[in-house]
Design an enzyme around this catalytic site. Structure first.
Site, PDB file in Angstrom:
ATOM      1  N   ASP A 101      50.749  47.604  44.410  1.00  0.00           N
ATOM      2  CA  ASP A 101      50.873  47.409  45.855  1.00  0.00           C
ATOM      3  C   ASP A 101      49.599  46.899  46.473  1.00  0.00           C
ATOM      4  O   ASP A 101      48.500  47.544  45.893  1.00  0.00           O
ATOM      5  CB  ASP A 101      51.193  48.827  46.180  1.00  0.00           C
ATOM      6  CG  ASP A 101      51.875  49.189  47.497  1.00  0.00           C
ATOM      7  OD1 ASP A 101      51.801  48.135  48.551  1.00  0.00           O
ATOM      8  OD2 ASP A 101      53.274  49.650  47.594  1.00  0.00           O
ATOM      9  N   ASP A 203      51.780  45.370  51.604  1.00  0.00           N
ATOM     10  CA  ASP A 203      52.343  46.317  52.495  1.00  0.00           C
ATOM     11  C   ASP A 203      52.100  45.474  53.833  1.00  0.00           C
ATOM     12  O   ASP A 203      51.165  45.095  53.928  1.00  0.00           O
ATOM     13  CB  ASP A 203      51.268  47.648  52.140  1.00  0.00           C
ATOM     14  CG  ASP A 203      51.660  48.810  52.987  1.00  0.00           C
ATOM     15  OD1 ASP A 203      52.808  49.233  52.524  1.00  0.00           O
ATOM     16  OD2 ASP A 203      51.094  49.143  54.210  1.00  0.00           O
ATOM     17  N   GLU A 266      56.136  42.928  52.241  1.00  0.00           N
ATOM     18  CA  GLU A 266      57.051  43.904  52.795  1.00  0.00           C
ATOM     19  C   GLU A 266      57.198  43.492  54.337  1.00  0.00           C
ATOM     20  O   GLU A 266      56.147  43.420  55.024  1.00  0.00           O
ATOM     21  CB  GLU A 266      56.501  45.199  52.741  1.00  0.00           C
ATOM     22  CG  GLU A 266      57.311  46.317  53.361  1.00  0.00           C
ATOM     23  CD  GLU A 266      56.485  47.667  54.018  1.00  0.00           C
ATOM     24  OE1 GLU A 266      57.284  48.518  54.165  1.00  0.00           O
ATOM     25  OE2 GLU A 266      55.399  47.463  54.264  1.00  0.00           O
ATOM     26  N   HIS A 327      60.540  53.886  48.947  1.00  0.00           N
ATOM     27  CA  HIS A 327      59.849  55.304  49.322  1.00  0.00           C
ATOM     28  C   HIS A 327      59.895  55.417  50.637  1.00  0.00           C
ATOM     29  O   HIS A 327      59.371  56.582  51.175  1.00  0.00           O
ATOM     30  CB  HIS A 327      58.536  55.279  48.692  1.00  0.00           C
ATOM     31  CG  HIS A 327      57.563  54.203  49.352  1.00  0.00           C
ATOM     32  ND1 HIS A 327      57.707  53.092  49.321  1.00  0.00           N
ATOM     33  CD2 HIS A 327      56.773  54.095  50.166  1.00  0.00           C
ATOM     34  CE1 HIS A 327      56.947  52.236  49.865  1.00  0.00           C
ATOM     35  NE2 HIS A 327      56.250  53.106  50.386  1.00  0.00           N
ATOM     36  N   ASP A 328      60.452  54.582  51.715  1.00  0.00           N
ATOM     37  CA  ASP A 328      60.294  54.844  52.992  1.00  0.00           C
ATOM     38  C   ASP A 328      61.783  55.093  53.544  1.00  0.00           C
ATOM     39  O   ASP A 328      61.886  55.245  54.889  1.00  0.00           O
ATOM     40  CB  ASP A 328      59.687  53.510  53.627  1.00  0.00           C
ATOM     41  CG  ASP A 328      58.355  53.368  53.517  1.00  0.00           C
ATOM     42  OD1 ASP A 328      57.663  54.447  53.097  1.00  0.00           O
ATOM     43  OD2 ASP A 328      57.933  52.157  53.402  1.00  0.00           O
TER      44      ASP A 328
HETATM   45  C1  GLC Z   1      54.371  50.787  54.749  1.00  0.00           C
HETATM   46  C2  GLC Z   1      54.577  51.493  53.439  1.00  0.00           C
HETATM   47  C3  GLC Z   1      54.726  52.832  53.842  1.00  0.00           C
HETATM   48  C4  GLC Z   1      53.295  53.348  54.487  1.00  0.00           C
HETATM   49  C5  GLC Z   1      52.885  52.277  55.699  1.00  0.00           C
HETATM   50  C6  GLC Z   1      51.680  52.253  55.996  1.00  0.00           C
HETATM   51  O1  GLC Z   1      55.368  50.543  55.182  1.00  0.00           O
HETATM   52  O2  GLC Z   1      55.821  51.284  52.750  1.00  0.00           O
HETATM   53  O3  GLC Z   1      54.845  53.790  52.940  1.00  0.00           O
HETATM   54  O4  GLC Z   1      53.256  54.474  55.148  1.00  0.00           O
HETATM   55  O5  GLC Z   1      53.104  50.853  55.124  1.00  0.00           O
HETATM   56  O6  GLC Z   1      50.710  51.567  54.984  1.00  0.00           O
END
Ligand code: GLC
Ligand code: MG
Length: 539
Positions: A101, A203, A266, A327-328
Site C-alpha cells: 500500500d 491510497d 484506489e 477493509h473499508d
Molecule cells: C483509503 C483507505 C482507508 C483510509 C483512507 C485514508 O480510503 O482505504 O482505509 O482510512 O484512505 O488513508
C-alpha cells in the site's frame, strides 16, 4: 511468459491482507509479518498470485497504518526490516508477488516532515503541506469537509494558520504541487521496488491534487440528515482535479523504471471519470480499482448493466479488474447473504479482468459484531451510529476452531467473530462443499483455462434473476450462468453449449453433469458450462 501472453497482474489474482488481522505471531493480539510468513501456504493452496498488504509502515495508528510516519520503514508492531526482506524472499520463492500500500495523500502528523513544517511559517518544509490563513472571522479558510467528519481544516495556534486534512486531523495532506514532495515520495517508491516489491496499491490516488484557488465545494442536493455528513458537499474542488492525471502519469513513469511492476489506484468515482485514470495512451495506472460490485444492488439486471457499461467504457487496451470487498466496505457475505456469496465469487472469478479478493471472503466470513466498547475505527468514533464504521470487516482471520480462531494466543485487537468454530480454514479444508473448496476449485479452473484467465467476454441475454455470459479464447469457450434469485430457474443455452457439461457448480455437487438445450439452475446456484466437444478436463 504466461500462456495467454499477459502480464502477471493481468492473469493473476490479487489477495488483500489487512496485516493487523491476518495472523499474530508474538501474542500481542495484532497480526504481523512473521504471522503472514507462516500462512503463505494458505495462499498457495488457494491459488492466488499476488498479495497486497495494507500499510505496514511506522505509524501512530490513528487510522491503523494509513497515517504513515516513515514511508520506507516497517512498524515494530508488524516486524523488522529483516523480517520484511525475508517475507519478500519467501513470497517470491512460492511464485507469488508482493504489492504494498502506498499512502501518498497524507502523512501522520508525527511524520518528521510535518513536525518540521508546523514549527514555523518559514520552515523549509512548510510548503510540503497545505496551509492557509484563517477566514476573516477566524474560522476555517473554506467549507471543505473531512471524509471522517467535520471541517477538513485544523487550526495550528502556534503559527496562526490552518492545515488541510482530507481524513483525520492526524493525517495532514501533503502538497503534491511541490516538486520536492514528489521527489521524496517517488524515492520511497523506488526504495521498495529496489527491495523487490512488485507494485503498489495507491491510497486515494484521485485526491492528491486540490484546487489551487481553494474554492468552496458546492452543496449536494441529494444529501439528507442521517447520511454520511461528508456527502453534504460535492467534492468538486478537493478531488479528481484535472492536474492529478499528470501526477499519476509521473508516478507511473517511476514504476516503469523497474521491470514488471504494477500500479493500482484506489478510486471511487463514476465510471467515465474512473476510466480517465488509465491515462492517455495507457500511461496512467495499470488498474484503477473497479469497485462497482462493492456498491451495486445485487440484482442480475443491475449487474448485467454495469458489467456491460464497464466493458464498453474501457479505453483501448485498458485491462479490466473487479473487486468484491476490502477493509473499508461491509463484507460480501453480509451484503448478499452466504448463499449468494458463492455466486458472487463465481462472478468475480469468471469476469474478464484481474480479481481482487479480501482476506476471509474465501471462507464467506461475515461482518463481525462490534460492541460499542470494542470500537477501534476512528471513522466510527467521529461519526457514530450510522453504520460507517469499518471494524466489522476487519475482524481476525479465522484459521481453526482453536481459541481466537488460531489468530493469536493473546487478546485480539478486534474481537474474533462468533462464527469461527465453523467458518474457518481448517474446517472448510476438510469439507468438499465448503466456500473455501469452491474458491479453490474456481481459482484452479481459472488458472488452467486461458478463456477464463484472459479470454474475451461476451454477454448472453437473460431475464429475471439470471446473469449469463461467455468467455472465449480461440476455440475454447465457457458459458457462465448465475442465478441471483432464491427460486430455481431454467435457462436456454447458447446453441453451441447444448449437450455440453457442467464444469463446476457453486454447489460443488454436479461437476461433469450433462446439460441439454436448457439447464435448470437451483436457487442461488451458478454454473460454468463447457461445450459438448470440448476436451477440457475437470479441475
Ligand atoms: C483509503 C483507505 C482507508 C483510509 C483512507 C485514508 O480510503 O482505504 O482505509 O482510512 O484512505 O488513508
Ligand atoms: Mg503481533
Amino acid at each position: 511468459m504466461h500462456k495467454t501472453g499477459t502480464a502477471w497482474w493481468q492473469h493473476g489474482i490479487v489477495y488483500q491482507i489487512y496485516p493487523r488481522s491476518f495472523q499474530d505471531s508474538d501474542g500481542d493480539g495484532i497480526g504481523d509479518l512473521p504471522g503472514i510468513m507462516g500462512r503463505l501456504d494458505h495462499l498457495v493452496e488457494l491459488g492466488v498470485d499476488a498479495v497486497w498488504l495494507s500499510p505496514i509502515f511506522p505509524s501512530p495508528m490513528a487510522d491503523f497504518g494509513y497515517d504513515v510516519a516513515d514511508f520506507t520503514g516497517v512498524d515494530p508492531i508488524f516486524g523488522t526490516q529483516e523480517q520484511f526482506d525475508a517475507l519478500v524472499t519467501e513470497v517470491h520463492r512460492r511464485g507469488l508477488r508482493l504489492i504494498l500500500d502506498f499512502v501518498p495523500n497524507h502523512t501522520s502528523d508525527r511524520h518528521p516532515w510535518f513536525e518540521e513544517a508546523r514549527r514555523s511559517r518559514d520552515s523549509a518544509k512548510r510548503d510540503w503541506y497545505i496551509w492557509r490563513d484563517p477566514a476573516p472571522d477566524g474560522g476555517p479558510p473554506n467549507n471543505w469537509l473531512s471524509n471522517f467528519g467535520g471541517s477538513a481544516w485544523e487550526y495550528d495556534a502556534a503559527t496562526g494558520q490552518y492545515y488541510y486534512h482530507a481524513f483525520l486531523k492526524e493525517q495532514p495532506d501533503l502538497n503534491w504541487r511541490n516538486p520536492a514532495v514528489r521527489a521524496a515520495m517517488f524515492d520511497a517508491l523506488r526504495s521498495w521496488m529496489a527491495r523487490g516489491v512488485d507494485g503498489f496499491r495507491v491510497d486515494v490516488i484521485w485526491h492528491l491534487i486540490k484546487d489551487d484557488q481553494f474554492r468552496d465545494n458546492p452543496v449536494s442536493p441529494d444529501w439528507k440528515p442521517g447520511m454520511d455528513p461528508f456527502h453534504q458537499l460535492v467534492p468538486l474542488y478537493t478531488a479528481d482535479r484535472p492536474e492529478v492525471l499528470d501526477l499519476v502519469r509521473e508516478m507511473r513513469a517511476v514504476i516503469d523504471e523497474y521491470d514488471d511492476r504494477v500500479l493500482i489506484g484506489e478510486i471511487y468515482l463514476p465510471l467515465e471519470r474512473l476510466m480517465a485514470y488509465y491515462g492517455a495512451d495507457l500511461t496512467g495506472a495499470h488498474m484503477p480499482f473497479n469497485f462497482q460490485l462493492i456498491d451495486a444492488p445485487w440484482h442480475a439486471r443491475t449487474l448485467e448493466g454495469l458489467i456491460n457499461e464497464y466493458e464498453g467504457g474501457l479505453p483501448p487496451g485498458g485491462w479490466p479488474n473487479w473487486v468484491l470487498g476490502n477493509h473499508d466496505k461491509p463484507r460480501i457475505a453480509s451484503r448478499v447473504g452466504p448463499a449468494q456469496a458463492r455466486v458472487a465469487v463465481m462472478l468475480l472469478l469468471t469476469l474478464r479482468g484481474t480479481p481482487t479478493f479480501y482476506y476471509g471472503d474465501e471462507l464467506g466470513m461475515e461482518n463481525g459484531l462490534i460492541r460499542p466498547d470494542q470500537v477501534r475505527d476512528p471513522f466510527e468514533k467521529n461519526v457514530p451510529g450510522r453504520g460507517l464504521g469499518r471494524d466489522p470487516q476487519r475482524t481476525p482471520m479465522q484459521w481453526s476452531a482453536a481459541p481466537n480462531a488460531g489468530f493469536t494466543t493473546g487478546q485480539p485487537w478486534l474481537p474474533v467473530s462468533d462464527s469461527f468454530s465453523e467458518v474457518n480454514v481448517e474446517a472448510q479444508s476438510g469439507d468438499r462443499r465448503s466456500m473455501l473448496s469452491l474458491c479453490r476449485a474456481l481459482i484452479a479452473l481459472r488458472r488452467g483455462e486461458p478463456a477464463l484467465a484472459a479470454g474475451a467476454f461476451e454477454p448472453v441475454s437473460a431475464e429475471g434473476d439470471l446473469l449469463v455470459y461467455q468467455r472465449i479464447w480461440g476455440t475454447d469457450r465457457f458459458a457462465v450462468a448465475l442465478n441471483l434469485g432464491s427460486t430455481a430457474a431454467r435457462i436456454a443455452l447458447p446453441e453451441r453449449f447444448a449437450d455440453g457439461r457442467i464444469h463446476l457448480s457453486t454447489h460443488l455437487d454436479r461437476s461433469d453433469a450433462l446439460v441439454g438445450a436448457t439447464v435448470e439452475l437451483r436457487a442461488d446456484e451458478g454454473v460454468i458450462i463447457a461445450p459438448a466437444k470440448s476436451a477440457q478436463v475437470k479441475p
